[in-house]
Design an enzyme around this catalytic site. Sequence first.
Site, PDB file in Angstrom:
ATOM      1  N   LYS A   1     -16.159   4.174  -7.316  1.00 41.95           N
ATOM      2  CA  LYS A   1     -15.322   3.919  -8.163  1.00 41.95           C
ATOM      3  C   LYS A   1     -14.935   2.850  -9.204  1.00 41.95           C
ATOM      4  O   LYS A   1     -16.085   2.797  -9.333  1.00 41.95           O
ATOM      5  CB  LYS A   1     -14.420   2.713  -6.812  1.00 41.95           C
ATOM      6  CG  LYS A   1     -13.217   2.514  -6.111  1.00 41.95           C
ATOM      7  CD  LYS A   1     -12.684   3.067  -5.197  1.00 41.95           C
ATOM      8  CE  LYS A   1     -10.965   3.301  -5.611  1.00 41.95           C
ATOM      9  NZ  LYS A   1     -10.755   3.947  -4.508  1.00 41.95           N
TER      10      LYS A   1
ATOM     11  N   ASP B   1      -6.166   6.858  -7.272  1.00 36.81           N
ATOM     12  CA  ASP B   1      -5.220   5.204  -6.038  1.00 36.81           C
ATOM     13  C   ASP B   1      -4.714   4.830  -6.933  1.00 36.81           C
ATOM     14  O   ASP B   1      -3.757   5.031  -7.760  1.00 36.81           O
ATOM     15  CB  ASP B   1      -7.303   4.643  -6.120  1.00 36.81           C
ATOM     16  CG  ASP B   1      -7.578   3.116  -5.100  1.00 36.81           C
ATOM     17  OD1 ASP B   1      -7.729   3.637  -4.167  1.00 36.81           O
ATOM     18  OD2 ASP B   1      -6.890   2.271  -5.321  1.00 36.81           O
TER      19      ASP B   1
HETATM   20  P1  NDP Z   1       0.151   4.032  -5.362  1.00 38.03           P
HETATM   21  O1  NDP Z   1      -0.004   3.032  -6.170  1.00 38.03           O
HETATM   22  O2  NDP Z   1       0.557   5.304  -4.976  1.00 38.03           O
HETATM   23  O3  NDP Z   1       0.988   2.671  -4.343  1.00 38.03           O
HETATM   24  C1  NDP Z   1       0.095   1.592  -3.641  1.00 38.03           C
HETATM   25  C2  NDP Z   1       1.828   0.792  -2.517  1.00 38.03           C
HETATM   26  O4  NDP Z   1       1.077  -0.241  -2.327  1.00 38.03           O
HETATM   27  C3  NDP Z   1       2.771   0.324  -3.916  1.00 38.03           C
HETATM   28  O5  NDP Z   1       3.513   0.549  -3.251  1.00 38.03           O
HETATM   29  C4  NDP Z   1       1.878  -0.989  -3.936  1.00 38.03           C
HETATM   30  O6  NDP Z   1       3.626  -1.721  -4.757  1.00 38.03           O
HETATM   31  C5  NDP Z   1       1.688  -1.391  -3.336  1.00 38.03           C
HETATM   32  N1  NDP Z   1       0.714  -2.842  -3.483  1.00 38.03           N
HETATM   33  C6  NDP Z   1      -0.198  -2.186  -4.933  1.00 38.03           C
HETATM   34  N2  NDP Z   1      -1.311  -3.427  -4.927  1.00 38.03           N
HETATM   35  C7  NDP Z   1      -0.176  -4.205  -3.819  1.00 38.03           C
HETATM   36  C8  NDP Z   1      -0.330  -5.929  -3.521  1.00 38.03           C
HETATM   37  N3  NDP Z   1      -0.914  -6.483  -4.063  1.00 38.03           N
HETATM   38  N4  NDP Z   1       0.473  -6.571  -2.248  1.00 38.03           N
HETATM   39  C9  NDP Z   1       1.516  -5.773  -2.298  1.00 38.03           C
HETATM   40  N5  NDP Z   1       0.960  -4.355  -2.556  1.00 38.03           N
HETATM   41  C10 NDP Z   1       0.669  -3.528  -3.386  1.00 38.03           C
HETATM   42  O7  NDP Z   1      -1.259   3.664  -3.961  1.00 38.03           O
HETATM   43  P2  NDP Z   1      -1.658   4.852  -3.030  1.00 38.03           P
HETATM   44  O8  NDP Z   1      -0.954   4.515  -1.823  1.00 38.03           O
HETATM   45  O9  NDP Z   1      -2.630   5.966  -3.621  1.00 38.03           O
HETATM   46  O10 NDP Z   1      -3.189   3.476  -2.309  1.00 38.03           O
HETATM   47  C11 NDP Z   1      -2.295   2.246  -1.460  1.00 38.03           C
HETATM   48  C12 NDP Z   1      -4.039   1.971  -0.546  1.00 38.03           C
HETATM   49  O11 NDP Z   1      -4.676   3.211  -0.025  1.00 38.03           O
HETATM   50  C13 NDP Z   1      -5.056   1.971  -1.746  1.00 38.03           C
HETATM   51  O12 NDP Z   1      -5.775   0.237  -0.610  1.00 38.03           O
HETATM   52  C14 NDP Z   1      -6.277   2.871  -1.524  1.00 38.03           C
HETATM   53  O13 NDP Z   1      -7.166   2.483  -2.019  1.00 38.03           O
HETATM   54  C15 NDP Z   1      -6.296   3.516  -0.910  1.00 38.03           C
HETATM   55  N6  NDP Z   1      -6.265   4.366  -0.341  1.00 38.03           N
HETATM   56  C16 NDP Z   1      -5.619   5.788  -1.252  1.00 38.03           C
HETATM   57  C17 NDP Z   1      -6.522   7.008  -0.975  1.00 38.03           C
HETATM   58  C18 NDP Z   1      -5.441   8.181  -1.620  1.00 38.03           C
HETATM   59  O14 NDP Z   1      -5.468   9.432  -1.936  1.00 38.03           O
HETATM   60  N7  NDP Z   1      -4.088   7.669  -2.940  1.00 38.03           N
HETATM   61  C19 NDP Z   1      -7.270   7.796  -0.725  1.00 38.03           C
HETATM   62  C20 NDP Z   1      -7.977   6.388  -0.196  1.00 38.03           C
HETATM   63  C21 NDP Z   1      -7.490   4.910   0.324  1.00 38.03           C
HETATM   64  P3  NDP Z   1       3.410  -2.201  -6.030  1.00 38.03           P
HETATM   65  O15 NDP Z   1       4.604  -0.746  -6.663  1.00 38.03           O
HETATM   66  O16 NDP Z   1       4.256  -3.381  -6.321  1.00 38.03           O
HETATM   67  O17 NDP Z   1       2.806  -2.255  -7.113  1.00 38.03           O
END
Ligand code: NDP
Length: 456
Positions: free
Chosen positions: A135, A175
């Site tokens: 990571k 991510d």
């Molecule tokens: P994005 O950046 O596309 O979206 C993240 C979302 O989560 C946004 O809506 C963001 O809001 C919100 N968020 C981030 N940090 C926080 C926080 N501290 N509290 C509340 N909301 C928060 O990321 P992804 O959708 O790609 O990833 C989301 C999750 O999925 C993560 O845990 C990631 O590790 C996991 N994941 C992702 C994969 C992928 O293929 N993308 C694969 C496997 C797991 P804001 O805009 O306000 O930051």
Amino acid sequence: MNNSHEVNEVVNYVNTFMAALETKNPGEHEFHQAVREVLESIAPYLMESPHLMKAKIMERMVEPERVIMFRVPWVDDKGEVQVNRGFRVQMNSAIGPYKGGIRFHASVNLSIMKFLAFEQTFKNALTTLPMGGAKGGSDFNPRGKSDAEVMRFCQSFMTELQRHIGQDTDVPAGDIGVGGREIGFLFGQYKRIRDEWTGTLTGKSLYWGGSLMRPEATGYGACYFAEAMLATRGLSFKDQTVCISGSGNVAQYAAQKAMRLGAKVVTLSDSDGFIYDPEGLTEEKLNYVFRLKNIFRGRIREYAEQYPSAQYFPHERPWRIPCQIAMPCATQNEIDATDAQHLLDNGCLCVCEGANMPTTPEAIVLFQKAQILYSPGKASNAGGVATSGLEMTQNSIRQSWTAEEVDNHLRRIMADIHAACIKYGTEEDGYINYVRGANIAGFIKVANAMLEQGIC
Ligand code: NDP
């Protein structure tokens, strides 16, 4: 486990191991949490395997093969110099080249990188594809930055990272905070410095080597996994109410697939609050969210301004809204014991994690005690990295598969992960402990590979 003596031995082993780990890695709370969760699952298996204990497999697994930390200097639009910190944790390469996403978020630190790289090692093993665990990321916050600032940051980040990665050594992906735009800037700089066109990053655009279905894969895969879990109780998504957190990549496609499977999705969120739409999302409303978040980089509160059926709740998480299925798709530790109790009190019967480690240990205990369906992210969100693996395959053979072909692979992989969880996680009373199942299945594969490769 047969008797209380054996239970005590396991508890002692876990506590002794964790005490040493915490002393050696002080302050790394997320990393401690991730290791403890795995260790509690595998300890009984491990203690019955003297060859694994003697080879100190677990002690080796919690020590990253390599940690790279570096300075990322860049110049903002006002001409001021900014300095961020970059990370790449190359945790385990026993079963394949390192593979794992890059996160850009203000909260990024070594503990979060190590927990994610540790989880990734088990998740990648579950996909059945040859990928080790890693990571990376930075405490850079893309929010409010111009495209030019994001590009300059990505170029500086890659100027250092490029010397540590490659198609056969380490293949990063996106991510939190790293989507198509950032992967483009990172790839451009990699290619420029290394003078090579390889599939070293995944999550690429379809114009230049990306895979169809990669954007959809994590959210869709989570829904396929939830479908399989629901089927064990004769249920499906049809007519169920679903609460989703997040509004980024994973949340958007989890919402789309859940809706297409007949569910009503009523919440989305970001780090400022959540929206509740009791009428449910529609394709048209979801298209608005895609544009809002991916093109205009707006906030989820704007959804409630656009659609009067919805209400916006600032500084809150969606878990007090009644639902049968909850899909946390934002970030780690976003469901605590209070949230879990709300979900249970309101009749939630399935929690399927799209995010990594979104549920605290106390909340997991509540779900498991209530014997609802609960899956850890390393099983249910593995569709993202699995499809990244399929992108690597397509790059290597210089071919592109159709969306249908990729989707079929994804469905099969999610079904295989579900079967592995059942094999290793079914308890005496028939309850499927998906945490135990996923941890043991992932562990066995990595442990055996390490054993066969000697002390390294
Ligand atoms: P994005 O950046 O596309 O979206 C993240 C979302 O989560 C946004 O809506 C963001 O809001 C919100 N968020 C981030 N940090 C926080 C926080 N501290 N509290 C509340 N909301 C928060 O990321 P992804 O959708 O790609 O990833 C989301 C999750 O999925 C993560 O845990 C990631 O590790 C996991 N994941 C992702 C994969 C992928 O293929 N993308 C694969 C496997 C797991 P804001 O805009 O306000 O930051």
